[in-house]
Scaffold this active site. Structure first.
Site, PDB file in Angstrom:
ATOM      1  N   CYS A 253       0.815  -1.229   0.000  1.00  0.00           N
ATOM      2  CA  CYS A 253       0.000   0.000   0.000  1.00  0.00           C
ATOM      3  C   CYS A 253       0.843   1.270   0.000  1.00  0.00           C
ATOM      4  O   CYS A 253       0.386   2.333  -0.421  1.00  0.00           O
ATOM      5  CB  CYS A 253      -0.941   0.011   1.194  1.00  0.00           C
TER       6      CYS A 253
ATOM      7  N   HIS B 129      -3.376   7.598   1.958  1.00  0.00           N
ATOM      8  CA  HIS B 129      -3.765   6.267   1.512  1.00  0.00           C
ATOM      9  C   HIS B 129      -5.182   6.001   1.997  1.00  0.00           C
ATOM     10  O   HIS B 129      -5.503   6.237   3.161  1.00  0.00           O
ATOM     11  CB  HIS B 129      -2.775   5.241   2.097  1.00  0.00           C
TER      12      HIS B 129
ATOM     13  N   ASN C 180     -10.013   0.198  -0.328  1.00  0.00           N
ATOM     14  CA  ASN C 180      -8.550   0.221  -0.297  1.00  0.00           C
ATOM     15  C   ASN C 180      -8.016  -0.379  -1.601  1.00  0.00           C
ATOM     16  O   ASN C 180      -8.129  -1.586  -1.819  1.00  0.00           O
ATOM     17  CB  ASN C 180      -8.083  -0.575   0.922  1.00  0.00           C
TER      18      ASN C 180
HETATM   19  O1  UT7 Z   1      -3.782  -0.699   3.491  1.00  0.00           O
HETATM   20  C1  UT7 Z   1      -2.981  -1.314   4.427  1.00  0.00           C
HETATM   21  C2  UT7 Z   1      -3.318  -0.884   5.757  1.00  0.00           C
HETATM   22  N1  UT7 Z   1      -4.530  -1.517   6.206  1.00  0.00           N
HETATM   23  C3  UT7 Z   1      -5.289  -0.878   7.023  1.00  0.00           C
HETATM   24  O2  UT7 Z   1      -5.024   0.250   7.313  1.00  0.00           O
HETATM   25  C4  UT7 Z   1      -6.446  -1.618   7.664  1.00  0.00           C
HETATM   26  C5  UT7 Z   1      -6.440  -1.315   9.109  1.00  0.00           C
HETATM   27  N2  UT7 Z   1      -7.508  -1.909   9.858  1.00  0.00           N
HETATM   28  C6  UT7 Z   1      -8.811  -1.560   9.748  1.00  0.00           C
HETATM   29  O3  UT7 Z   1      -9.188  -0.791   8.889  1.00  0.00           O
HETATM   30  C7  UT7 Z   1      -9.777  -2.110  10.774  1.00  0.00           C
HETATM   31  O4  UT7 Z   1      -9.043  -2.752  11.795  1.00  0.00           O
HETATM   32  C8  UT7 Z   1     -10.811  -3.109  10.194  1.00  0.00           C
HETATM   33  C9  UT7 Z   1     -11.814  -2.347   9.328  1.00  0.00           C
HETATM   34  C10 UT7 Z   1     -10.108  -4.159   9.374  1.00  0.00           C
HETATM   35  C11 UT7 Z   1     -11.590  -3.789  11.325  1.00  0.00           C
HETATM   36  O5  UT7 Z   1     -12.180  -2.825  12.190  1.00  0.00           O
HETATM   37  P1  UT7 Z   1     -11.985  -2.951  13.770  1.00  0.00           P
HETATM   38  O6  UT7 Z   1     -12.798  -1.873  14.351  1.00  0.00           O
HETATM   39  O7  UT7 Z   1     -10.499  -2.925  14.034  1.00  0.00           O
HETATM   40  O8  UT7 Z   1     -12.648  -4.340  14.110  1.00  0.00           O
HETATM   41  P2  UT7 Z   1     -11.998  -5.689  14.684  1.00  0.00           P
HETATM   42  O9  UT7 Z   1     -11.038  -6.277  13.708  1.00  0.00           O
HETATM   43  O10 UT7 Z   1     -11.508  -5.440  16.075  1.00  0.00           O
HETATM   44  O11 UT7 Z   1     -13.277  -6.615  14.727  1.00  0.00           O
HETATM   45  C12 UT7 Z   1     -14.449  -6.280  15.461  1.00  0.00           C
HETATM   46  C13 UT7 Z   1     -15.530  -7.325  15.201  1.00  0.00           C
HETATM   47  C14 UT7 Z   1     -15.035  -8.766  15.321  1.00  0.00           C
HETATM   48  O12 UT7 Z   1     -16.055  -9.502  15.995  1.00  0.00           O
HETATM   49  P3  UT7 Z   1     -15.916  -9.851  17.554  1.00  0.00           P
HETATM   50  O13 UT7 Z   1     -14.658 -10.628  17.676  1.00  0.00           O
HETATM   51  O14 UT7 Z   1     -15.873  -8.520  18.249  1.00  0.00           O
HETATM   52  O15 UT7 Z   1     -17.154 -10.638  17.824  1.00  0.00           O
HETATM   53  C15 UT7 Z   1     -14.977  -9.251  13.891  1.00  0.00           C
HETATM   54  O16 UT7 Z   1     -15.184 -10.645  13.764  1.00  0.00           O
HETATM   55  O17 UT7 Z   1     -16.048  -7.192  13.864  1.00  0.00           O
HETATM   56  C16 UT7 Z   1     -16.114  -8.499  13.250  1.00  0.00           C
HETATM   57  N3  UT7 Z   1     -15.965  -8.338  11.806  1.00  0.00           N
HETATM   58  C17 UT7 Z   1     -17.020  -8.140  10.988  1.00  0.00           C
HETATM   59  N4  UT7 Z   1     -18.350  -8.041  11.219  1.00  0.00           N
HETATM   60  C18 UT7 Z   1     -19.148  -7.829  10.161  1.00  0.00           C
HETATM   61  C19 UT7 Z   1     -14.833  -8.337  11.075  1.00  0.00           C
HETATM   62  N5  UT7 Z   1     -15.125  -8.137   9.772  1.00  0.00           N
HETATM   63  C20 UT7 Z   1     -16.476  -8.023   9.706  1.00  0.00           C
HETATM   64  C21 UT7 Z   1     -17.378  -7.790   8.626  1.00  0.00           C
HETATM   65  N6  UT7 Z   1     -18.678  -7.698   8.910  1.00  0.00           N
HETATM   66  N7  UT7 Z   1     -16.957  -7.628   7.351  1.00  0.00           N
END
Ligand code: UT7
Length: 324
Positions: free
Chosen positions: A115, A251, A281
């Site tokens: 990225c 980004h 992204n």
């Molecule tokens: O380009 C390279 C750099 N990449 C990035 O910058 C990405 C950085 N990360 C992010 O953008 C965020 O961390 C995400 C969007 C990927 C995730 O958001 P988050 O607020 O950090 O959520 P999390 O990973 O802590 O997950 C929270 C919950 C989990 O459920 P539990 O364990 O709390 O029950 C996941 O299983 O959200 C769940 N989850 C989803 N739910 C519905 C994960 N993906 C999904 C989904 N739909 N697509």
């Protein structure tokens, strides 16, 4: 100190025709439009057509960048394609782009910083131009991440999309350039974090292409701090203050990261160019796509000081300050 400046002459973006909405994704994996919008700001992404390769997206963006510069392919003597989704293991996608544009001189190669690739590629081209080695570079970020996603993994497949963006970077004397050009750069990598965002395949390990894997919440934490520090370092390199920045062109990974970084840097939210809702992204393509959009709608104008930044797999991260 170089006698040259690297000036952006033209910018272009290209998104494939097919659109995949959050609603569409909710029929494929256990997710909802509400979750994706609230957690990321993404509303849709574009997906390359069957047979449409990264080089095709790159060429389309490059042609638009050349048109906006009022230049033709014959004016280019360096092509750098930042991509993590090349057409082939080799040759470099940049050589395919070179051939498709009918360019038979100069050099063309790929750059792999995921990225952060576009920021690293701008920095690389700037160094070549500053040394007087090349005259005009096509710097392209182009990706077909749809081809390396695990479409059964809701934690990653909702985040990424395909696209390409390009700039024409031209060597000018300091006299010609005035205050324009690349002003300051900061690049970093730290391989200790490579397991946070990677593809589980490759020619020398599995002999497969593999799928993208990410521990998103950990990347998120690294992103906000590392990007904020990088922006300050790039500003210091340029001898400018963060408050001098007219437009922040980040980004486009997650709206929450964009807002958190802007808040930490004390930048007004309306100075932040955000296109993440429109295409998700797109890895190395996201910065030039955002730049192209903001030039097209008249926000970014010649003379404005812009800041580009990115973080991605490696981890790699970096920033550049550019006077348009
Ligand atoms: O380009 C390279 C750099 N990449 C990035 O910058 C990405 C950085 N990360 C992010 O953008 C965020 O961390 C995400 C969007 C990927 C995730 O958001 P988050 O607020 O950090 O959520 P999390 O990973 O802590 O997950 C929270 C919950 C989990 O459920 P539990 O364990 O709390 O029950 C996941 O299983 O959200 C769940 N989850 C989803 N739910 C519905 C994960 N993906 C999904 C989904 N739909 N697509």
């Amino acid at each position: 100190m170089s006698e040259f400046a690297s000036v952006i002459r033209g910018v272009g973006g290209y998104l494939p025709e097919r659109v995949l909405t959050n609603e569409d994704l909710s029929k494929m994996v256990d997710t909802t439009d509400e979750w994706i919008t609230a957690r990321t700001g993404i509303r849709k992404r574009h997906i390359a057509a069957e047979g449409e390769a990264t080089s095709d997206l790159a060429v389309a963006a490059a042609r638009r960048a050349l048109d906006s510069a009022g230049l033709g392919p014959q004016d280019i003597d360096l092509i750098i394609v930042a991509t993590a989704t090349p057409d082939y293991t080799f040759p470099a996608t940049a050589t395919v782009v070179q051939d498709k544009l009918g360019i038979t001189r100069g050099a063309a190669f790929d750059l792999q910083a995921v990225c952060s690739g576009f920021v690293f590629a701008v920095a690389t081209a700037d160094n070549f131009l500053a040394r007087g080695q090349f005259e005009r570079a096509l710097v392209i970020g182009a990706e077909t991440f749809s081809r390396i996603l695990d479409w059964s993994d809701r934690s990653t497949c909702v985040l990424f999309g395909d696209g390409a963006g390009a700039v024409v970077l031209e060597r000018q004397t300091k006299e010609q350039a005035g205050d324009r050009g690349v002003k300051g750069i900061h690049l970093r990598s730290d391989g200790r974090y490579r397991d946070l965002l990677y593809v589980d395949g490759g020619p020398s390990t599995t002999q497969t292409v593999g799928h993208l894997r990410m521990i998103g919440n950990q990347v998120f934490k690294h992103a906000v701090g590392k990007i904020s520090d990088s922006v300050k370092a790039a500003a210091a390199d340029a001898g400018l203050a963060v408050s001098d920045i007219d437009w922040f062109v980040p980004h486009q990974a997650n709206q929450r990261i964009l807002s958190a970084v802007a808040a930490r840097l004390g930048l007004d939210d309306n100075k932040v160019i955000s296109t993440v809702a429109e295409h998700g992204n797109t890895s190395a393509a996201s910065v030039p796509l955002a730049l192209a959009a903001a030039i097209e709608d008249g926000r970014i104008k010649q003379g404005d000081l812009i800041l580009i930044e990115a973080i991605g797999g490696g981890l790699t991260w970096g920033s550049a300050l550019i006077r348009m």
